[in-house]
Design a protein around this motif. Structure first.
Motif, mmCIF file in Angstrom:
data_model
loop_
_atom_site.group_PDB
_atom_site.id
_atom_site.type_symbol
_atom_site.label_atom_id
_atom_site.label_comp_id
_atom_site.label_asym_id
_atom_site.label_seq_id
_atom_site.Cartn_x
_atom_site.Cartn_y
_atom_site.Cartn_z
ATOM 1 N N GLY A 1 1.620 -6.339 1.653
ATOM 2 C CA GLY A 1 2.011 -5.504 0.522
ATOM 3 C C GLY A 1 2.483 -4.182 1.088
ATOM 4 O O GLY A 1 2.088 -3.797 2.190
ATOM 5 N N ASP B 1 -3.188 -3.675 -9.779
ATOM 6 C CA ASP B 1 -2.173 -3.694 -10.833
ATOM 7 C C ASP B 1 -2.207 -2.443 -11.689
ATOM 8 O O ASP B 1 -1.201 -2.037 -12.253
ATOM 9 C CB ASP B 1 -2.357 -4.915 -11.738
ATOM 10 C CG ASP B 1 -2.058 -6.197 -11.007
ATOM 11 O OD1 ASP B 1 -2.955 -6.678 -10.297
ATOM 12 O OD2 ASP B 1 -0.930 -6.700 -11.125
ATOM 13 N N SER C 1 -1.908 -9.902 -6.815
ATOM 14 C CA SER C 1 -1.644 -8.528 -6.355
ATOM 15 C C SER C 1 -2.635 -8.058 -5.304
ATOM 16 O O SER C 1 -2.406 -7.070 -4.629
ATOM 17 C CB SER C 1 -1.705 -7.570 -7.538
ATOM 18 O OG SER C 1 -3.034 -7.499 -8.037
#
Ligand code: SF4
Lengths: 228, 464
Positions: free
Chosen positions: A100, A137, A152
């Motif tokens: 990420g 999130d 996520s």
């Protein structure tokens, strides 16, 4: 007939007689809601303040009440410094995380061996990690908690197995209240939801012994939220 | 007298006089009330929130068939296997069959009252499976071989000293009686169990029809781990747990936390919509959801009390109930205790056997006021009393009321009864509470108030 049909049959039969509406004192007339009864929840839940500043202040206060560590950083450059300080103080040697933008940035700054969950991982190895670093999130001002999903935040275990959970978030991820958080998740994912959505409100806790608060019951003892 | 009543009476008498028990419960609940009131006050309108929650559950329960069909088709579309069980025995068999198919040995469980309801652990252990409760309170009562004391706080009746002794005896590990250290003992024991268990078992707090999700509320993270690590996940849930919409959770999650434990939000509120999906890195390969009826449809058929299916099992009505606080959770002898247990148990397990629970209430209404979904609990207790006496009137009770009616309606009898009272009451005092005392049931633990020398009627007649 299958049990499914048996049960549904009994339900349908039972519902032939209508029940009094809540608070209607015995009245049973057909209930025709044009909108959901909970759609005004925002007006009843704890108030959150109108401006973003107020909401950040509220998030900070709520997080502190929950014994979570919230650090609002002035710039991106402060993250490596803050993380390294923490790593040194707690003697981290192994980190678990996921791919990420923000989580990669955090892991790179630390320079420690990283177990990435994205392509599968060994749970015993994750159990030996000192910290799990994830993205999220949303940050919810109303509760001081974060919302993560299996998509996520690197799967289901990463945010609960290591003893310290570090969330790296960006300022735009702050939402005012729970209705906003649910709306955001629905907008972002529906109909293809991640198989797990979790609202994490403070580090793991229990009060099962004389109702006395103890942190780190099974999940993380510490929760740190960096917001840049 | 059925054994259920006499057992209840024996246990209630014993517990009500147990000062140690009383002080443990009082201490535990005092802090609950303070934090709960603080959290309730933080709501802009707790009352409007309650009304909306009640209406939302009304909508869910009164269209239960539609919502269950929607829920299951969504769940199944993402690979979840949904099973339906009319009875506890069916649910136990479904679960045992899953374990056999998977050749499972060990099961890690997170807290689920439905599994207590169907006595799952016992059944699985008999088949040779190892079942470990992971919630700390449940783990403690499991080690003690007793049922949970309270639906939310399973071990609230125990002191740290007792828990230390228990850990020492059962685990050989109890460094001190500090809650912190004892919790860490449980954490250590449980860690390896999560990593090695074949099956993870959970309950469910809410099921979302719109999106096909099951939401689990917990503080410890044990349910999160249970649903993350083992290869197979099994969830058992009552059919009444549905909510129509995903967004309804924005109201129900903070309300459950506030009413149940005085928290703004419970630590982990997690919505599961399937087993591990393509592209995901962990989670169970298989997820089985069992929807349990177990006579909930009978409660549904009683339109008057249907709203007791709105219950979100927050435990608030237990916490405020003066009877629960004095007799304690185990006295009820039921899975669900306190006011809500007294309302639903007669439906779930038979009116005549459990009607005495309707009398374990002062009808003060504290439960109704505390209930976040506005279930009319104390009126339901009254209705259960009515239904019980209508379905099987007690001979002596009926006789007593007939005699009373006769005496009260005849002025001659009434004044005779009054005079008799004046004569006999001094005698009664001599035998108070003993076997000779006709008013023994009352006077054993209380005084019979003396009958006034002058009745109201005499006073009225004699006044100037
Ligand atoms: S009846 Fe109401 S107060 Fe009692 S446990 Fe259920 S929801 Fe909570």
């Amino acid at each position: 007939m299958s049990e499914r049909e048996n049960i549904l049959g009994r339900i349908r039969e039972a519902l032939q007689v209508s029940a009094p509406l809540p608070g209607a004192h015995g009245e049973t007339s057909a209930h025709t809601h044009t909108e959901s009864p909970a759609s005004h929840a925002r007006e009843w839940l704890p108030s959150v303040g109108a401006s973003v500043e107020e909401q950040f202040a509220l998030f900070a206060k709520n997080a502190a009440d929950l014994k979570a560590d919230f650090q609002l950083l002035a710039s991106r450059d402060e993250l490596p410094v803050a993380l390294k300080k923490m790593a040194a103080a707690e003697k981290w040697s192994r980190v678990a995380s996921h791919e990420g933008e923000l989580s990669n940035f955090a892991c790179k700054a630390l320079g420690l061996p990283v177990l990435l969950t994205d392509k599968g991982y060994d749970v015993q190895a994750m159990e030996k990690c000192d910290v799990g670093i994830t993205e999220c999130d949303a940050l919810v001002a109303q509760t001081g908690g974060v919302a993560v999903t299996s998509r996520s935040a690197g799967g289901r275990a990463l945010s609960v197995l290591p003893p310290h959970h570090v969330v790296v978030a960006s300022r735009e991820q702050l939402v005012a209240d729970l209705p906003a958080a649910f709306a955001l998740l629905q907008q972002k994912y529906a109909p293809d939801f991640p198989s797990m959505i979790s609202f994490i409100t403070g580090p793991s806790r229990t009060g099962d012994i004389e109702r006395i608060l103890v942190l780190g019951a099974h999940g993380p003892k510490q929760l740190t939220i960096f917001c840049i | 007298m059925s054994t259920f009543v006499s057992d209840f009476k024996t246990r209630a008498t014993e517990k009500a006089g147990d000062l140690r028990h009383r002080s443990v419960i009082r201490t535990a609940l005092r802090s609950y009330e303070i934090v709960r009131d603080k959290r309730k006050a933080a709501f802009q309108s707790w009352e409007s929130a309650r009304q909306a929650a009640a209406e939302t559950k009304w909508e869910a329960i009164n269209h239960l068939d539609k919502h269950l069909v929607a829920l299951t088709s969504k769940l199944e579309a993402r690979g979840t296997k949904v099973h339906w069980a009319s009875t506890g025995a069916q649910a136990r068999e479904i679960i045992a069959q899953i374990l056999r198919d998977k050749k499972a040995r060990s099961i890690i469980k997170s807290k689920a009252m439905t599994s207590e309801e169907i006595h799952l652990n016992h059944a699985l252990e008999k088949e040779g499976f190892t079942v470990v409760e992971s919630d700390l309170g449940e783990f403690i009562v499991q080690l003690r071989h007793e049922p949970p004391y309270h639906i939310v706080f399973p071990s609230m009746h125990l002191t740290r000293g007792e828990i230390k002794d228990l850990f020492q005896k059962e685990l050989g590990d109890a460094p001190s009686d500090s809650p912190e250290e004892l919790t860490m003992v449980a954490r250590r024991v449980m860690r390896q169990k999560y990593l090695t268990a074949d099956v993870g078992f959970t309950g469910g707090n809410f099921a979302i029809a719109e999106t096909g999700m099951i939401s689990i509320t917990e503080n410890e993270g044990n349910a999160r781990l249970t649903a993350a690590l083992p290869k197979t996940m099994v969830t058992l849930m009552g059919i009444e747990k549905v909510l129509p919409r995903f967004s309804d959770l924005a109201l129900f999650l903070p309300m459950l936390a506030t009413a149940g434990a005085g928290q703004p939000m419970t630590c982990y509120n997690t919505m599961y919509s399937g087993p591990r999906q393509p592209g995901e890195c962990d989670g169970p390969e298989e997820w089985h959801v069992i929807l349990l009826d177990n006579r909930r449809t009978e409660l549904l058929a009683d339109a008057e009390q249907r709203d007791s299916l709105h219950c979100i099992r927050c435990g608030a009505c237990l916490n405020v109930c003066p009877i629960f606080r004095n007799v304690g959770g185990h006295t009820y002898g039921t899975t669900y205790s306190g006011p809500v247990g007294a309302v639903i148990t007669p439906h779930l397990r038979g009116l005549q056997d459990w009607k005495h629970l309707s009398n374990a209430s002062s009808l003060c209404g504290a439960c109704t006021e505390a209930c976040p979904v506005k279930i009319d609990l104390h009126h339901h207790l009254l209705q259960n009393r009515r239904n019980a006496s209508a379905s099987e009137p007690a001979f002596f009770e009926r006789l007593a009321y007939q005699i009373f009616g006769l005496v009260a309606n005849e002025p001659v009898f009434w004044s005779l009864a009054k005079k008799l009272g004046w004569l006999t009451q001094p005698l009664q005092r001599a035998v108070k509470g003993s076997a000779l005392d006709p008013a023994k049931a009352w006077t054993k633990t209380r005084d019979l108030p003396p009958q006034p020398r002058e009745s109201f009627k005499d006073w009225w007649r004699n006044r100037k």
